[in-house]
Design an enzyme around this catalytic site. Sequence first.
Site, PDB file in Angstrom:
ATOM      1  N   PRO A  89      30.977  33.381  35.283  1.00 32.47           N
ATOM      2  CA  PRO A  89      31.666  34.656  35.055  1.00 32.47           C
ATOM      3  C   PRO A  89      30.997  35.544  34.016  1.00 32.47           C
ATOM      4  O   PRO A  89      31.186  36.761  34.027  1.00 32.47           O
ATOM      5  CB  PRO A  89      33.062  34.227  34.590  1.00 32.47           C
ATOM      6  N   GLU A 116      36.143  22.720  35.170  1.00 31.92           N
ATOM      7  CA  GLU A 116      36.312  23.708  34.100  1.00 31.92           C
ATOM      8  C   GLU A 116      34.981  24.282  33.623  1.00 31.92           C
ATOM      9  O   GLU A 116      34.963  25.195  32.804  1.00 31.92           O
ATOM     10  CB  GLU A 116      37.037  23.068  32.909  1.00 31.92           C
ATOM     11  N   ARG A 154      17.480  37.086  54.520  1.00 29.99           N
ATOM     12  CA  ARG A 154      17.440  38.173  55.506  1.00 29.99           C
ATOM     13  C   ARG A 154      16.384  39.227  55.178  1.00 29.99           C
ATOM     14  O   ARG A 154      16.057  40.052  56.027  1.00 29.99           O
ATOM     15  CB  ARG A 154      18.821  38.819  55.658  1.00 29.99           C
ATOM     16  N   ASP A 169      20.340  49.237  55.234  1.00 32.43           N
ATOM     17  CA  ASP A 169      21.494  48.625  54.588  1.00 32.43           C
ATOM     18  C   ASP A 169      22.005  49.482  53.426  1.00 32.43           C
ATOM     19  O   ASP A 169      21.237  50.199  52.782  1.00 32.43           O
ATOM     20  CB  ASP A 169      21.132  47.247  54.026  1.00 32.43           C
TER      21      ASP A 169
END
Length: 248
Positions: A89, A116, A154, A169
Amino acid sequence: MRFDVITLFPELFAPLLTAGITRRAYESGLVEVCLHNPRDFAQGNYRRVDDRPFGGGPGMVMMAEPLEATLLHIRAQRSDQAPVVLFSPIGSTLKHEGVEAWSQSSGAILLCGRYEGIDQRFIDRYVDQQISLGDFILSGGEIAAMALLDAVARLQPGVLTDAQSHHQDSFNSALDGLLDCPHYTRPEVWSGAPVPDVLLSGHHARIEAWRRQQRLELTANHRPDILEQARSKGLITKADERLLQAKN
């Protein structure tokens, strides 16, 4: 390029590596993916890879020793000093520019956390970069690792049926980083809604002008931050600004 993935659940990667268009990248060897389970390097009869956190609290924490043994095994197999990437995070949000950079690299060692988290001492000693997919929490880093691998695969030559596909894209520099325009296919009228006339005109210049206008409007309406970034780089022309003003 080679990506080594440290994961407690290597079986999760099977569909990614064997299905869909991007499997061509893995089958051809353009992108080599090697999976490593820390349990295979853990000590003791139970091959334990996690333990309770010091200081109390819920959940378990991945132990440093099995992770270090796994990493040293990978280092012995590689001839380069590939960076160790942790999905976390606190990492920088993965964006298209980052994917492009990884697609031209020699690869990395991807560390998928669970529970955790990971003993901070291992992170401090070995992790070179942390990456996040966004402001939400997953059960582990595997989905994030697969997202990176898919995005990189890709972009490799010959993976997509049309080599120019990824240039259209969203976020691509070929579109000045803007969102892509809407797309339509047969039938020409579906449920009472027709395809825009300009797309049936065969007039390539008019079609491209329409698509540019759509990209500008979609980006302005849904991701104004991206539009401002394009402006700051001098990618939005006076003609573009007139199109935006006319719509408003």
